[in-house]
Design an enzyme around this catalytic site. Structure first.
Site, PDB file in Angstrom:
ATOM      1  N   GLY A 102       5.097 -10.361   4.076  1.00 39.53           N
ATOM      2  CA  GLY A 102       6.076 -10.126   5.650  1.00 39.53           C
ATOM      3  C   GLY A 102       5.431 -10.331   6.470  1.00 39.53           C
ATOM      4  O   GLY A 102       3.892  -9.992   7.111  1.00 39.53           O
TER       5      GLY A 102
ATOM      6  N   ARG B  51       3.207   3.162   8.869  1.00 38.37           N
ATOM      7  CA  ARG B  51       2.114   3.666  10.263  1.00 38.37           C
ATOM      8  C   ARG B  51       3.067   4.833  10.998  1.00 38.37           C
ATOM      9  O   ARG B  51       2.771   5.437  11.409  1.00 38.37           O
ATOM     10  CB  ARG B  51       0.789   2.633  10.245  1.00 38.37           C
ATOM     11  CG  ARG B  51       0.073   2.955   9.856  1.00 38.37           C
ATOM     12  CD  ARG B  51      -1.213   1.684  10.948  1.00 38.37           C
ATOM     13  NE  ARG B  51      -2.832   2.071  10.109  1.00 38.37           N
ATOM     14  CZ  ARG B  51      -2.682   0.464   9.273  1.00 38.37           C
ATOM     15  NH1 ARG B  51      -2.092  -0.229   8.887  1.00 38.37           N
ATOM     16  NH2 ARG B  51      -4.569   1.043   8.164  1.00 38.37           N
TER      17      ARG B  51
ATOM     18  N   ALA C 214       4.410   4.176   0.840  1.00 37.43           N
ATOM     19  CA  ALA C 214       4.921   4.387   1.894  1.00 37.43           C
ATOM     20  C   ALA C 214       5.929   3.466   2.739  1.00 37.43           C
ATOM     21  O   ALA C 214       5.969   2.524   3.410  1.00 37.43           O
ATOM     22  CB  ALA C 214       4.106   4.706   3.270  1.00 37.43           C
TER      23      ALA C 214
ATOM     24  N   ILE D 274      11.051  -6.777   9.880  1.00 37.97           N
ATOM     25  CA  ILE D 274      12.508  -6.377   9.598  1.00 37.97           C
ATOM     26  C   ILE D 274      12.349  -5.342  10.439  1.00 37.97           C
ATOM     27  O   ILE D 274      11.320  -4.689  11.077  1.00 37.97           O
ATOM     28  CB  ILE D 274      13.243  -5.111   8.164  1.00 37.97           C
ATOM     29  CG1 ILE D 274      12.506  -6.535   7.275  1.00 37.97           C
ATOM     30  CG2 ILE D 274      14.107  -4.389   8.771  1.00 37.97           C
ATOM     31  CD1 ILE D 274      13.944  -7.341   7.170  1.00 37.97           C
TER      32      ILE D 274
ATOM     33  N   GLN E 299      -2.772 -12.164   8.464  1.00 37.36           N
ATOM     34  CA  GLN E 299      -3.442 -11.599   6.918  1.00 37.36           C
ATOM     35  C   GLN E 299      -2.362 -13.116   6.196  1.00 37.36           C
ATOM     36  O   GLN E 299      -3.340 -13.547   4.955  1.00 37.36           O
ATOM     37  CB  GLN E 299      -2.393 -10.667   6.561  1.00 37.36           C
ATOM     38  CG  GLN E 299      -2.596 -10.357   5.143  1.00 37.36           C
ATOM     39  CD  GLN E 299      -2.130  -8.724   4.620  1.00 37.36           C
ATOM     40  OE1 GLN E 299      -2.765  -7.611   5.099  1.00 37.36           O
ATOM     41  NE2 GLN E 299      -0.999  -8.519   4.282  1.00 37.36           N
TER      42      GLN E 299
ATOM     43  N   MET F  37       0.516  -1.180  -0.046  1.00 34.43           N
ATOM     44  CA  MET F  37      -0.093   0.009   0.352  1.00 34.43           C
ATOM     45  C   MET F  37       1.082   0.990  -0.071  1.00 34.43           C
ATOM     46  O   MET F  37       0.117   2.350   0.247  1.00 34.43           O
ATOM     47  CB  MET F  37      -0.717   0.107   1.116  1.00 34.43           C
ATOM     48  CG  MET F  37      -1.984  -0.938   0.940  1.00 34.43           C
ATOM     49  SD  MET F  37      -3.289  -1.020   2.317  1.00 34.43           S
ATOM     50  CE  MET F  37      -2.773  -0.665   3.946  1.00 34.43           C
TER      51      MET F  37
ATOM     52  N   HIS G 179       9.166   0.960   2.662  1.00 34.19           N
ATOM     53  CA  HIS G 179       9.726   1.327   4.370  1.00 34.19           C
ATOM     54  C   HIS G 179      11.708  -0.642   3.638  1.00 34.19           C
ATOM     55  O   HIS G 179      10.923  -0.160   3.387  1.00 34.19           O
ATOM     56  CB  HIS G 179      10.004   1.077   5.856  1.00 34.19           C
ATOM     57  CG  HIS G 179       8.752   0.397   6.161  1.00 34.19           C
ATOM     58  ND1 HIS G 179       9.451  -1.258   5.670  1.00 34.19           N
ATOM     59  CD2 HIS G 179       7.648  -0.146   6.419  1.00 34.19           C
ATOM     60  CE1 HIS G 179       8.124  -1.914   6.468  1.00 34.19           C
ATOM     61  NE2 HIS G 179       7.316  -0.887   6.610  1.00 34.19           N
TER      62      HIS G 179
ATOM     63  N   HIS H  18       9.373  -3.323   3.307  1.00 41.31           N
ATOM     64  CA  HIS H  18       8.966  -4.045   1.617  1.00 41.31           C
ATOM     65  C   HIS H  18      10.136  -4.351   0.698  1.00 41.31           C
ATOM     66  O   HIS H  18      10.235  -5.390  -0.302  1.00 41.31           O
ATOM     67  CB  HIS H  18       8.232  -3.177   1.318  1.00 41.31           C
ATOM     68  CG  HIS H  18       6.970  -1.717   2.482  1.00 41.31           C
ATOM     69  ND1 HIS H  18       6.635  -1.533   3.054  1.00 41.31           N
ATOM     70  CD2 HIS H  18       6.458  -2.638   2.188  1.00 41.31           C
ATOM     71  CE1 HIS H  18       5.723  -0.796   3.589  1.00 41.31           C
ATOM     72  NE2 HIS H  18       5.428  -1.885   2.842  1.00 41.31           N
TER      73      HIS H  18
END
EC number: 6.3.2.1
Length: 281
Positions: free
Chosen positions: A147, A187, A32, A176, A153, A30, A34, A37
């Protein structure tokens, strides 16, 4: 790195790759982004010839309209990070492209979604399953990367793949963390300084709980100890702490030999909802 904005464009891109005998890796995000990802992208690049990263803030998986509104969106910065990490195609669709008409199909994952995130975020996993199914159909990847931080999920998506016979492999990569133990999350950008200073407590509590599990402390006592530790931080409002079977995600009353345990929690910190987990083999 190619930028794709339509389902037709993504499908054409990956079908061409398949026709050339190339293996396709998909990393749904989604945005943003880091380092967590980017680890997924790098893992996909190691395994596959083509790496597709989707960047889409999916409205159907948010049960809180304010959370959806405030979710960080930095697509230009994300794109700049992805190409050096090994992304070959970035899929950035609009809401209208992903949902040309409102989705009416409803998924039911049984006991997997009646606990933890599913219990506290009604409709969340239906939205996740809907958008992930769409991405799997559009991209037809050989492998999809997720992740460990989103343990529940991943369990739901594995069930989705099994039930609908998607011809792909789900790959889970380790969480991570920042140097102080906080699990990397998009977030985290929303945490103010006092909340960020308190945030490492989440992982500290999970580590202490994991030590108790290894010592054979009963699950109910592990939960109570973790809840008490979280309650000491005035900025933090715990939502749940669970000691569960790592595969079924059902709360444990006792331990079973040979079964891994997952310790999960969710908490609100300075108005930001964070989750984390630790697996005890």
């Amino acid at each position: 790195m190619q930028i794709l904005t339509t389902a037709a464009g993504l499908h054409a891109y990956t079908e061409h790759a398949r026709g050339a005998g190339q293996r396709i890796g998909l990393v749904p995000t989604m945005g943003a982004l880091h380092d967590g990802h980017l680890q997924l992208v790098q893992a996909a690049r190691t395994d596959c010839d083509v790496v597709v990263v989707s960047l889409f803030v999916n409205p159907t998986q948010f049960n809180n309209a304010e959370d959806f509104r405030l979710y960080p969106r930095v697509p230009e910065a994300d794109a700049a990070l992805l190409e050096p990490a090994g992304c070959t195609a970035l899929f950035v669709p609009s809401v209208e492209e992903m949902y040309p008409q409102p989705a009416v199909l409803r998924f039911d994952f049984g006991d997997l979604e009646r606990v933890m995130e599913g219990a506290h975020r009604p409709g969340h996993f239906n939205g996740v399953a809907t958008v992930v199914s769409k991405l799997f159909h559009m991209a037809r990847p050989h492998r999809a990367y997720f992740g460990q931080k989103d343990w529940q999920q991943v369990a739901v998506i594995r069930q989705l793949v099994a039930d609908l016979s998607f011809d792909l492999e789900i790959v889970t990569c380790p969480t991570i963390r920042e140097a102080d133990g906080l699990a990397m999350s998009s977030r985290n950008r929303r945490l103010d300084a006092p909340a960020r200073a308190a945030a490492p407590l989440l992982h500290q509590v999970l580590q202490a709980a994991a030590a108790q599990v290894r010592q054979g402390v009963p699950p109910a006592q592990v939960r109570a100890s973790a809840e008490a530790a979280l309650a000491q931080e005035p900025l933090l409002t715990p939502e749940y702490v669970e000691v569960a079977d790592a595969q079924t995600l059902q709360p444990l009353a006792d331990y079973a030999a040979g079964r891994a345990v997952v310790l999960c929690l969710a908490a609100h910190l300075g108005g930001v909802r964070l989750i984390d987990n630790v697996v005890v083999e």
